[in-house]
Structure formats: C-alpha cells, structure tokens
Motif scaffolding. Structure first.
Motif, PDB file in Angstrom:
ATOM      1  N   VAL A 130       0.520  -2.743  -9.182  1.00  0.00           N
ATOM      2  CA  VAL A 130      -0.671  -3.187  -8.456  1.00  0.00           C
ATOM      3  C   VAL A 130      -1.459  -4.098  -9.388  1.00  0.00           C
ATOM      4  O   VAL A 130      -1.801  -3.709 -10.506  1.00  0.00           O
ATOM      5  N   THR A 131      -1.725  -5.304  -8.930  1.00  0.00           N
ATOM      6  CA  THR A 131      -2.484  -6.269  -9.707  1.00  0.00           C
ATOM      7  C   THR A 131      -3.670  -6.737  -8.882  1.00  0.00           C
ATOM      8  O   THR A 131      -3.486  -7.223  -7.764  1.00  0.00           O
ATOM      9  N   VAL A 132      -4.862  -6.574  -9.433  1.00  0.00           N
ATOM     10  CA  VAL A 132      -6.084  -6.978  -8.747  1.00  0.00           C
ATOM     11  C   VAL A 132      -6.708  -8.130  -9.522  1.00  0.00           C
ATOM     12  O   VAL A 132      -7.072  -7.984 -10.689  1.00  0.00           O
ATOM     13  N   SER A 133      -6.816  -9.265  -8.869  1.00  0.00           N
ATOM     14  CA  SER A 133      -7.370 -10.443  -9.513  1.00  0.00           C
ATOM     15  C   SER A 133      -8.868 -10.531  -9.256  1.00  0.00           C
ATOM     16  O   SER A 133      -9.362 -10.119  -8.213  1.00  0.00           O
ATOM     17  N   SER A 134      -9.571 -11.090 -10.235  1.00  0.00           N
ATOM     18  CA  SER A 134     -11.039 -11.189 -10.113  1.00  0.00           C
ATOM     19  C   SER A 134     -11.443 -12.486  -9.443  1.00  0.00           C
ATOM     20  O   SER A 134     -10.652 -13.387  -9.236  1.00  0.00           O
TER      21      SER A 134
ATOM     22  N   GLY B  22       2.989  -1.818  -3.563  1.00  0.00           N
ATOM     23  CA  GLY B  22       2.212  -2.531  -4.553  1.00  0.00           C
ATOM     24  C   GLY B  22       2.232  -4.029  -4.320  1.00  0.00           C
ATOM     25  O   GLY B  22       2.963  -4.537  -3.466  1.00  0.00           O
ATOM     26  N   GLY B  23       1.403  -4.727  -5.083  1.00  0.00           N
ATOM     27  CA  GLY B  23       1.361  -6.180  -4.942  1.00  0.00           C
ATOM     28  C   GLY B  23       0.149  -6.758  -5.620  1.00  0.00           C
ATOM     29  O   GLY B  23      -0.531  -6.089  -6.401  1.00  0.00           O
ATOM     30  N   LEU B  24      -0.097  -8.017  -5.319  1.00  0.00           N
ATOM     31  CA  LEU B  24      -1.235  -8.754  -5.873  1.00  0.00           C
ATOM     32  C   LEU B  24      -2.307  -8.869  -4.799  1.00  0.00           C
ATOM     33  O   LEU B  24      -2.021  -9.288  -3.676  1.00  0.00           O
ATOM     34  N   VAL B  25      -3.529  -8.505  -5.158  1.00  0.00           N
ATOM     35  CA  VAL B  25      -4.629  -8.558  -4.206  1.00  0.00           C
ATOM     36  C   VAL B  25      -5.888  -8.998  -4.928  1.00  0.00           C
ATOM     37  O   VAL B  25      -6.035  -8.767  -6.139  1.00  0.00           O
ATOM     38  N   GLN B  26      -6.782  -9.638  -4.226  1.00  0.00           N
ATOM     39  CA  GLN B  26      -8.046 -10.039  -4.818  1.00  0.00           C
ATOM     40  C   GLN B  26      -9.001  -8.848  -4.893  1.00  0.00           C
ATOM     41  O   GLN B  26      -8.898  -7.894  -4.113  1.00  0.00           O
ATOM     42  N   ALA B  27      -9.922  -8.932  -5.815  1.00  0.00           N
ATOM     43  CA  ALA B  27     -10.944  -7.886  -5.936  1.00  0.00           C
ATOM     44  C   ALA B  27     -11.661  -7.710  -4.595  1.00  0.00           C
ATOM     45  O   ALA B  27     -11.976  -8.692  -3.922  1.00  0.00           O
TER      46      ALA B  27
END
Length: 123
Positions: free
Chosen positions: A119-123, A9-14
C-alpha cells in the motif's frame, strides 16, 4: 496447510480509500483470529487490526482508529480491511496472519502469514 492470500493493495492519494482482502484456506476458519499487520521500510512489523474467531472482539492500533474497519465474511473465508482517509504514513506492506482464537497486536504470537500486499499513499 494454512494459506493466506492478501490482495487489494495499490497506489492511492492521501485522503483516499482502499480495501484489502485476506483469503484463507487450510484451517478451521471459526477457531482462528485473523490479524492485519504492516511493515514500512526500516521499521518493525506493526499490528494494525485484528478480529477474533468469534467476531466479538476487534482490535485497532491507535493510529488507525476511526479510519480503518476490519470485517469478516465467513461464507468466503475472507477478512477485509477497509482503509479510509489514508495518510502517507500508512504506506507499508500489509500482511494478514492467524493465531488461535484471541486477538493480539503482537506479530510474534501469530503462526501463519500471507505474502503481503503493498500500500502506497502519496501526498
């Protein structure tokens, strides 16, 4: 003793991609279906994908069809969830879980669970 450990998991852009892994131990690998679930804050746990013990049956919830792919490495006792074209609404804690043989989208039918990976998806 069944043990499931999620990672990836992690931070990812849209629009980006992530691959989650679920490493399993403590049970007869070929007798169990492995499912991926997710839970966003304030929401119920949702079935995302599942692969049966025989690898012949896979399940995807409608919102991830065409974007997510589940696969299994029997030599490593590991199940993967390849997630492409990620959207902000995919943001959640993702869990893997096991149940006997057959797939299901219902969390209540699964017996053992991992600790989850964010899981974090940034806009």
């Amino acid at each position: 003793q069944v043990q499931l450990v999620e990672s990836g998991g992690g931070l990812v852009q849209a629009g980006g991609s992530l691959t989650l892994s679920c490493a399993a131990s403590g049970f007869t690998w070929n007798y169990y279906a492995i499912g991926w679930f997710r839970q966003a804050p304030g929401k119920e746990r949702e079935g995302v994908s599942c692969i049966s013990s025989s690898d012949r049956v896979t399940y995807y919830t409608d919102s991830v069809k065409g974007r997510f792919t589940i696969s299994k490495d029997n030599a490593r006792n590991t199940v993967y969830l390849q997630m492409n074209s990620l959207k902000p609404e995919d943001t959640a804690v993702y869990y893997c879980a096991t149940r006997d043989y057959a797939c299901s989208g219902y969390a209540s039918l699964f017996d053992s669970w991992g600790q989850g990976t964010q899981v974090t998806v940034s806009s």
